[in-house]
Design a protein around this motif. Structure first.
Motif, short mmCIF file in Angstrom:
data_model
loop_
_atom_site.label_atom_id
_atom_site.label_comp_id
_atom_site.label_asym_id
_atom_site.label_seq_id
_atom_site.Cartn_x
_atom_site.Cartn_y
_atom_site.Cartn_z
N LEU A 1 0.85 -1.19 0.00
CA LEU A 1 0.00 0.00 0.00
C LEU A 1 0.89 1.23 0.00
CD1 LEU A 1 -2.75 1.51 0.42
CD2 LEU A 1 -2.31 1.31 2.89
N VAL A 2 0.63 2.16 -0.91
CA VAL A 2 1.33 3.44 -0.93
C VAL A 2 0.37 4.52 -0.44
CG1 VAL A 2 2.30 5.24 -2.43
CG2 VAL A 2 2.99 2.86 -2.71
N VAL A 3 0.78 5.26 0.59
CA VAL A 3 0.00 6.36 1.14
C VAL A 3 0.63 7.67 0.68
CG1 VAL A 3 -0.81 7.52 3.23
CG2 VAL A 3 -0.71 5.01 3.15
N ILE A 4 -0.14 8.49 -0.03
CA ILE A 4 0.34 9.79 -0.49
C ILE A 4 -0.40 10.87 0.29
CG2 ILE A 4 0.66 11.33 -2.46
CD1 ILE A 4 0.55 8.91 -4.30
N ASN A 5 0.32 11.55 1.15
CA ASN A 5 -0.23 12.63 1.97
C ASN A 5 -0.04 13.93 1.20
OD1 ASN A 5 -1.32 13.94 4.15
ND2 ASN A 5 0.41 13.60 5.53
N THR A 6 -1.12 14.70 1.01
CA THR A 6 -1.06 15.85 0.12
C THR A 6 -1.53 17.14 0.80
OG1 THR A 6 -3.30 15.54 -0.74
CG2 THR A 6 -1.53 14.38 -1.87
N TYR A 7 -0.80 18.21 0.52
CA TYR A 7 -1.20 19.56 0.92
C TYR A 7 -1.36 20.36 -0.36
CZ TYR A 7 -0.49 24.39 2.51
OH TYR A 7 -0.59 25.75 2.72
N PHE A 8 -2.59 20.37 -0.88
CA PHE A 8 -2.84 21.04 -2.15
C PHE A 8 -2.70 22.56 -2.00
CE2 PHE A 8 -5.09 17.05 -3.15
CZ PHE A 8 -4.59 16.82 -4.43
N PRO A 9 -2.37 23.25 -3.11
CA PRO A 9 -2.40 24.73 -3.07
C PRO A 9 -3.81 25.20 -2.72
CG PRO A 9 -1.34 23.92 -5.08
CD PRO A 9 -1.95 22.73 -4.42
N CYS A 10 -3.90 26.44 -2.25
CA CYS A 10 -5.20 26.99 -1.88
C CYS A 10 -6.11 27.11 -3.10
CB CYS A 10 -5.04 28.37 -1.24
SG CYS A 10 -4.25 28.33 0.38
N ASP A 11 -7.36 26.78 -2.90
CA ASP A 11 -8.37 26.91 -3.94
C ASP A 11 -8.77 28.38 -4.03
OD1 ASP A 11 -10.57 26.89 -5.57
OD2 ASP A 11 -11.63 25.30 -4.50
N PRO A 12 -8.52 29.08 -5.16
CA PRO A 12 -8.87 30.49 -5.28
C PRO A 12 -10.36 30.73 -5.45
CG PRO A 12 -7.98 29.72 -7.34
CD PRO A 12 -7.84 28.57 -6.37
N ARG A 13 -11.13 29.67 -5.70
CA ARG A 13 -12.59 29.74 -5.88
C ARG A 13 -12.97 30.67 -7.03
NH1 ARG A 13 -15.27 29.54 0.17
NH2 ARG A 13 -13.45 28.73 1.26
N THR A 14 -12.20 30.62 -8.07
CA THR A 14 -12.50 31.40 -9.26
C THR A 14 -12.05 30.59 -10.47
OG1 THR A 14 -12.04 33.44 -10.48
CG2 THR A 14 -10.27 32.58 -9.11
N ASN A 15 -12.63 30.87 -11.64
CA ASN A 15 -12.25 30.13 -12.84
C ASN A 15 -10.96 30.65 -13.47
OD1 ASN A 15 -14.40 28.32 -12.79
ND2 ASN A 15 -15.75 29.73 -13.92
N GLU A 16 -10.55 31.86 -13.08
CA GLU A 16 -9.36 32.47 -13.65
C GLU A 16 -8.25 32.46 -12.62
OE1 GLU A 16 -9.24 33.25 -16.80
OE2 GLU A 16 -11.35 32.75 -17.07
N PHE A 17 -7.29 31.54 -12.77
CA PHE A 17 -6.15 31.51 -11.85
C PHE A 17 -5.00 30.76 -12.51
CE2 PHE A 17 -8.37 27.57 -11.01
CZ PHE A 17 -7.37 26.64 -10.75
N ASP A 18 -3.80 30.98 -12.00
CA ASP A 18 -2.61 30.30 -12.50
C ASP A 18 -2.58 28.89 -11.90
OD1 ASP A 18 -0.15 29.37 -13.23
OD2 ASP A 18 1.01 31.00 -12.33
N ASP A 19 -2.80 27.89 -12.74
CA ASP A 19 -2.90 26.52 -12.22
C ASP A 19 -1.59 25.75 -12.32
OD1 ASP A 19 -2.64 26.01 -14.91
OD2 ASP A 19 -4.60 25.06 -15.16
N SER A 20 -0.47 26.45 -12.57
CA SER A 20 0.80 25.77 -12.80
C SER A 20 1.26 24.98 -11.57
CB SER A 20 1.88 26.77 -13.23
OG SER A 20 2.03 27.80 -12.28
N GLU A 21 1.12 25.56 -10.37
CA GLU A 21 1.55 24.85 -9.17
C GLU A 21 0.69 23.61 -8.94
OE1 GLU A 21 2.85 25.70 -4.54
OE2 GLU A 21 1.33 26.99 -5.44
N LEU A 22 -0.62 23.75 -9.12
CA LEU A 22 -1.51 22.61 -8.97
C LEU A 22 -1.15 21.50 -9.95
CD1 LEU A 22 -4.04 21.19 -7.88
CD2 LEU A 22 -5.40 22.52 -9.52
N MET A 23 -0.89 21.86 -11.20
CA MET A 23 -0.56 20.87 -12.20
C MET A 23 0.75 20.17 -11.89
SD MET A 23 -3.27 21.05 -13.91
CE MET A 23 -2.88 19.85 -15.19
#
Length: 205
Positions: free
Chosen positions: A98-120
């Motif tokens: 079993l592989v456990v991946i613990n993730t701290y995603f970038p903050c959700d800007p709650r808008t459709n227009e944002f730079d998604d490079s870090e998320l990607m």
């Protein structure tokens, strides 16, 4: 105390955003204090991140910890992650891996227009961990519960990789809360919805 209570019912526990920073002196290191506090468990810790030019100002961001019962340690190995937003732990049990991946995603800007490079970039590294972990069983822990372009990008990634959301598959057997935080001030109560503590996904069901 809440962490101790959770550990009573958890063989493996993932924490995101503990905000604990590391330091060169082991005696005063906050991450080592965490290890000493929960000495009946073993853990991998990613310290909170702070840019070099802001070392003396403000708190760090993020911080991850994967904690498990000491009896499991003989099965555990660490997976290398480039991002401070990810922590990979491999449990090679006699019955399977079993592989456990613990993730701290970038903050959700709650808008459709944002730079998604870090998320990607985070999603690309998750994909790398999955493809190179030599296992068909992956458990991913994170904090996503909204319906925005940000979370839809993540959801589409999960769908493409064949990941399944435990929360959705168990909703007929568990009670999903209407809110996740309750506060009182001046004699009145206020309820709000904060990110659900975790989203579990598994590959190869």
């Amino acid at each position: 105390m809440q962490l101790l209570n959770l550990l009573l019912f958890s063989n493996i526990l993932c924490i995101q955003e503990h905000f604990l920073q590391d330091c060169g002196d082991k005696k005063y290191s906050n991450t080592n204090k965490l290890r000493r506090k929960y000495s009946n468990h073993d853990m991998y810790i990613v310290p909170a991140y702070k840019k070099d030019n802001r070392v003396c100002r403000g708190r760090g961001k993020g911080g991850l910890a994967t904690i498990w019962e000491k009896g499991l340690t003989k099965y555990v190995s660490k997976l290398k992650c480039k991002s401070f937003r990810l922590q990979g732990t491999k449990f090679s049990f006699p019955s399977g891996t079993l592989v456990v991946i613990n993730t701290y995603f970038p903050c959700d800007p709650r808008t459709n227009e944002f730079d998604d490079s870090e998320l990607m970039n985070v999603l690309a590294e998750i994909q790398y961990l999955i493809e190179n972990s030599n296992t068909s069983s992956v458990l991913l822990a994170g904090d996503l519960n909204r319906n925005t372009r940000f979370t839809n990008i993540v959801k589409n990634f999960f769908d493409e990789k064949g990941l399944q959301v435990f929360w959705d598959t168990l909703n007929d057997r568990i009670e999903v809360p209407d809110y996740t935080h309750l506060s009182s001030s001046g004699g009145s109560l206020a309820i709000s919805t904060i990110d659900l503590s975790c989203v579990f996904l598994i590959l190869g069901t």
